[in-house]
Design a protein around this motif. Structure first.
Motif, PDB file in Angstrom:
ATOM      1  N   GLY A   1     -38.082  -9.257  -2.254  1.00 54.00           N
ATOM      2  CA  GLY A   1     -36.859  -9.791  -2.813  1.00 54.00           C
ATOM      3  C   GLY A   1     -36.378  -8.940  -3.969  1.00 54.00           C
ATOM      4  O   GLY A   1     -36.861  -7.830  -4.198  1.00 54.00           O
ATOM      5  N   ASN A   2     -35.456  -9.484  -4.736  1.00 54.10           N
ATOM      6  CA  ASN A   2     -34.833  -8.717  -5.807  1.00 54.10           C
ATOM      7  C   ASN A   2     -35.795  -8.412  -6.946  1.00 54.10           C
ATOM      8  O   ASN A   2     -35.779  -7.309  -7.510  1.00 54.10           O
ATOM      9  N   THR A   3     -36.638  -9.361  -7.314  1.00 50.07           N
ATOM     10  CA  THR A   3     -37.524  -9.155  -8.467  1.00 50.07           C
ATOM     11  C   THR A   3     -38.998  -9.192  -8.077  1.00 50.07           C
ATOM     12  O   THR A   3     -39.856  -9.268  -8.953  1.00 50.07           O
ATOM     13  N   ASP A   4     -39.303  -9.127  -6.786  1.00 47.79           N
ATOM     14  CA  ASP A   4     -40.703  -9.127  -6.354  1.00 47.79           C
ATOM     15  C   ASP A   4     -41.388  -7.812  -6.709  1.00 47.79           C
ATOM     16  O   ASP A   4     -40.767  -6.743  -6.696  1.00 47.79           O
ATOM     17  N   ILE A   5     -42.681  -7.896  -7.004  1.00 51.02           N
ATOM     18  CA  ILE A   5     -43.531  -6.707  -7.040  1.00 51.02           C
ATOM     19  C   ILE A   5     -44.239  -6.697  -5.689  1.00 51.02           C
ATOM     20  O   ILE A   5     -45.216  -7.422  -5.476  1.00 51.02           O
ATOM     21  N   PRO A   6     -43.721  -5.937  -4.713  1.00 50.22           N
ATOM     22  CA  PRO A   6     -44.197  -6.071  -3.334  1.00 50.22           C
ATOM     23  C   PRO A   6     -45.663  -5.728  -3.174  1.00 50.22           C
ATOM     24  O   PRO A   6     -46.158  -4.757  -3.742  1.00 50.22           O
ATOM     25  N   GLU A   7     -46.342  -6.532  -2.381  1.00 49.14           N
ATOM     26  CA  GLU A   7     -47.750  -6.312  -2.041  1.00 49.14           C
ATOM     27  C   GLU A   7     -47.943  -6.590  -0.557  1.00 49.14           C
ATOM     28  O   GLU A   7     -48.721  -7.458  -0.159  1.00 49.14           O
ATOM     29  N   ASN A   8     -47.210  -5.858   0.272  1.00 44.46           N
ATOM     30  CA  ASN A   8     -47.340  -6.033   1.716  1.00 44.46           C
ATOM     31  C   ASN A   8     -48.696  -5.539   2.188  1.00 44.46           C
ATOM     32  O   ASN A   8     -49.301  -4.652   1.574  1.00 44.46           O
ATOM     33  N   GLU A   9     -49.168  -6.096   3.307  1.00 41.85           N
ATOM     34  CA  GLU A   9     -50.503  -5.761   3.794  1.00 41.85           C
ATOM     35  C   GLU A   9     -50.493  -5.064   5.154  1.00 41.85           C
ATOM     36  O   GLU A   9     -51.478  -4.413   5.508  1.00 41.85           O
TER      37      GLU A   9
ATOM     38  N   ILE B   1     -43.439   0.843   3.103  1.00 40.45           N
ATOM     39  CA  ILE B   1     -42.241   0.438   2.366  1.00 40.45           C
ATOM     40  C   ILE B   1     -42.549   0.319   0.876  1.00 40.45           C
ATOM     41  O   ILE B   1     -41.777   0.759   0.016  1.00 40.45           O
ATOM     42  N   ASP B   2     -43.701  -0.273   0.549  1.00 40.08           N
ATOM     43  CA  ASP B   2     -44.099  -0.398  -0.859  1.00 40.08           C
ATOM     44  C   ASP B   2     -44.221   0.979  -1.503  1.00 40.08           C
ATOM     45  O   ASP B   2     -43.802   1.194  -2.647  1.00 40.08           O
ATOM     46  N   ALA B   3     -44.812   1.920  -0.763  1.00 40.45           N
ATOM     47  CA  ALA B   3     -44.959   3.278  -1.288  1.00 40.45           C
ATOM     48  C   ALA B   3     -43.597   3.964  -1.418  1.00 40.45           C
ATOM     49  O   ALA B   3     -43.371   4.753  -2.347  1.00 40.45           O
ATOM     50  N   TYR B   4     -42.695   3.666  -0.501  1.00 43.16           N
ATOM     51  CA  TYR B   4     -41.327   4.214  -0.566  1.00 43.16           C
ATOM     52  C   TYR B   4     -40.624   3.764  -1.842  1.00 43.16           C
ATOM     53  O   TYR B   4     -39.965   4.567  -2.521  1.00 43.16           O
ATOM     54  N   ILE B   5     -40.782   2.491  -2.201  1.00 45.36           N
ATOM     55  CA  ILE B   5     -40.191   1.984  -3.439  1.00 45.36           C
ATOM     56  C   ILE B   5     -40.760   2.733  -4.644  1.00 45.36           C
ATOM     57  O   ILE B   5     -40.027   3.144  -5.550  1.00 45.36           O
ATOM     58  N   HIS B   6     -42.088   2.904  -4.647  1.00 46.12           N
ATOM     59  CA  HIS B   6     -42.759   3.607  -5.742  1.00 46.12           C
ATOM     60  C   HIS B   6     -42.285   5.056  -5.802  1.00 46.12           C
ATOM     61  O   HIS B   6     -41.958   5.597  -6.867  1.00 46.12           O
ATOM     62  N   HIS B   7     -42.228   5.698  -4.640  1.00 44.83           N
ATOM     63  CA  HIS B   7     -41.788   7.093  -4.550  1.00 44.83           C
ATOM     64  C   HIS B   7     -40.361   7.257  -5.079  1.00 44.83           C
ATOM     65  O   HIS B   7     -40.074   8.178  -5.851  1.00 44.83           O
ATOM     66  N   ALA B   8     -39.448   6.358  -4.671  1.00 43.30           N
ATOM     67  CA  ALA B   8     -38.056   6.451  -5.107  1.00 43.30           C
ATOM     68  C   ALA B   8     -37.939   6.316  -6.618  1.00 43.30           C
ATOM     69  O   ALA B   8     -37.151   7.017  -7.265  1.00 43.30           O
TER      70      ALA B   8
ATOM     71  N   ILE C   1     -41.295  -3.896 -15.831  1.00 41.55           N
ATOM     72  CA  ILE C   1     -42.186  -4.875 -15.200  1.00 41.55           C
ATOM     73  C   ILE C   1     -42.874  -4.255 -13.985  1.00 41.55           C
ATOM     74  O   ILE C   1     -44.082  -4.411 -13.787  1.00 41.55           O
ATOM     75  N   TYR C   2     -42.100  -3.538 -13.178  1.00 40.44           N
ATOM     76  CA  TYR C   2     -42.686  -2.903 -11.994  1.00 40.44           C
ATOM     77  C   TYR C   2     -43.759  -1.882 -12.371  1.00 40.44           C
ATOM     78  O   TYR C   2     -44.863  -1.880 -11.816  1.00 40.44           O
ATOM     79  N   LEU C   3     -43.444  -1.003 -13.324  1.00 47.71           N
ATOM     80  CA  LEU C   3     -44.400   0.034 -13.718  1.00 47.71           C
ATOM     81  C   LEU C   3     -45.675  -0.573 -14.306  1.00 47.71           C
ATOM     82  O   LEU C   3     -46.766  -0.009 -14.169  1.00 47.71           O
ATOM     83  N   LYS C   4     -45.537  -1.728 -14.918  1.00 49.94           N
ATOM     84  CA  LYS C   4     -46.690  -2.381 -15.515  1.00 49.94           C
ATOM     85  C   LYS C   4     -47.542  -3.104 -14.483  1.00 49.94           C
ATOM     86  O   LYS C   4     -48.782  -3.081 -14.552  1.00 49.94           O
ATOM     87  N   GLU C   5     -46.900  -3.728 -13.483  1.00 44.91           N
ATOM     88  CA  GLU C   5     -47.611  -4.622 -12.580  1.00 44.91           C
ATOM     89  C   GLU C   5     -47.902  -4.032 -11.202  1.00 44.91           C
ATOM     90  O   GLU C   5     -48.742  -4.561 -10.476  1.00 44.91           O
ATOM     91  N   HIS C   6     -47.233  -2.957 -10.821  1.00 45.67           N
ATOM     92  CA  HIS C   6     -47.463  -2.390  -9.494  1.00 45.67           C
ATOM     93  C   HIS C   6     -48.874  -1.831  -9.365  1.00 45.67           C
ATOM     94  O   HIS C   6     -49.366  -1.120 -10.239  1.00 45.67           O
ATOM     95  N   CYS C   7     -49.523  -2.166  -8.250  1.00 46.48           N
ATOM     96  CA  CYS C   7     -50.847  -1.611  -7.923  1.00 46.48           C
ATOM     97  C   CYS C   7     -50.691  -0.700  -6.717  1.00 46.48           C
ATOM     98  O   CYS C   7     -50.240  -1.145  -5.653  1.00 46.48           O
TER      99      CYS C   7
END
Length: 240
Positions: A119-127, A134-141, A190-196
Motif C-alpha cells: 500500500g501507500n505507507t507499507d514497509i513491504p515484506e512479501n514472501e 518487487i520489494d527489492a525493486y522498491i529498495h533499488h529505485a 521510515i522506510y530506510l529505518k524499518e526496511h529489512c
C-alpha cells in the motif's frame, strides 16, 4: 479511479493512436474531484509511471518486470462534457471531466492474475519469489534516485509466463511533489529505518549501498538523514 475501455478508432486526438491498440481511459472519481484536481492528479500519475519505468530499466535484467507506460498519455476532450444530473441520480457518462489518462489495456482474462504488493505507507515484506523481487525493486529505485523517490502502492497483472506488468503506482519524494498521496521525506526516513533486506536485495548488494546513506543517532531515536543532492539523478531534468 474509474476506467472505461475505448477503441482508438473512435477517438479524435492531437496524438494519433494505432488502431490495433485497445486503451483503458482513467479519470478520478467525481465524488471528491473537480476538473482542475482531476487534471493535476492524472498528470502526476503519468509522471510517476515514467519515474518507475526509468528505475525499472536498471532493474530489468534481474526480474521479469514491465511497466505499463509505453503509449500512455494524458489527453483532453475538446468538446463539452454533459453536466452531471441535477437530481443527483447516477451519472453514467463515460467521461465526467475533460482531462483523461489513457494507457494500453492490460489482459485480464482467466490466465492472468492481479496481485497487490504494498500500500501507500507499507514497509513491504512479501514472501513469494515475485514479491521479493518487487520489494527489492522498491529498495533499488530509492537508492538509484539518491534516496529522493520511494515507490509505493504497487500492484500488477501477472501473465501465464510469470512476467508482470505493474500499474497505478504512487510515490513519496524528497520535496513532496508526486501528488496528494506523497508524504515526503518523513516516509522515506521510515522506510530506510524499518526496511529489512531480503535475499534479492542482498543478491543485488543493495544492503551495501545502504551504508552510503548518512545516518545520525539522537539519544534513543535513530533518524536517517535523506540527502537532498540530486545532481546524479537524471529524472530531475524536466521535473523540477
Amino acid at each position: 479511479m474509474t476506467s472505461a475501455k475505448a477503441s482508438a478508432s473512435t477517438r479524435k486526438s492531437k496524438r494519433k493512436l494505432e488502431s490495433a491498440i485497445d486503451y483503458a481511459i482513467f479519470q478520478c472519481k467525481p465524488i471528491s474531484s473537480f476538473e482542475a484536481s482531476n487534471e493535476e492528479d492524472l498528470i502526476q500519475e503519468l509522471r510517476l509511471l515514467h519515474f518507475a519505468s526509468y528505475f525499472l530499466q536498471s532493474f530489468y535484467e534481474r526480474a521479469k518486470l514491465h511497466r505499463n507506460v509505453n503509449g500512455t498519455f494524458v489527453g483532453k476532450v475538446t468538446s463539452n462534457i454533459p453536466p452531471r444530473p441535477a437530481d443527483h441520480s447516477t451519472d453514467d457518462h463515460t467521461l465526467v471531466f475533460k482531462t483523461f489518462l489513457a494507457a494500453p489495456l492490460l489482459s485480464c482474462d482467466g490466465l492472468y492474475e492481479e496481485q497487490k504488493f504494498c500500500g501507500n505507507t507499507d514497509i513491504p515484506e512479501n514472501e513469494d519469489p515475485l514479491g521479493l523481487a518487487i520489494d527489492a525493486y522498491i529498495h533499488h529505485a530509492l537508492l538509484d534516485s539518491g534516496t529522493t523517490v520511494l515507490l509505493s502502492d504497487l500492484q500488477g497483472i501477472i501473465a501465464p509466463n510469470g512476467s508482470i506488468k505493474l500499474f497505478d503506482p504512487q510515490a513519496h519524494t524528497i520535496n513532496k511533489s508526486s501528488g496528494h498521496w506523497d508524504k515526503g521525506a518523513s516516509q522515506i526516513r521510515i522506510y530506510l529505518k524499518e526496511h529489512c533486506c531480503n535475499s534479492v536485495c542482498r543478491a543485488l548488494r543493495l544492503h551495501l549501498d545502504d551504508r552510503d546513506n548518512s545516518t545520525t543517532k539522537d539519544n534513543q531515536t535513530s533518524k536517517t538523514v535523506v540527502s537532498k543532492s540530486t545532481q546524479k539523478h537524471p529524472l530531475r531534468v524536466g521535473f523540477d
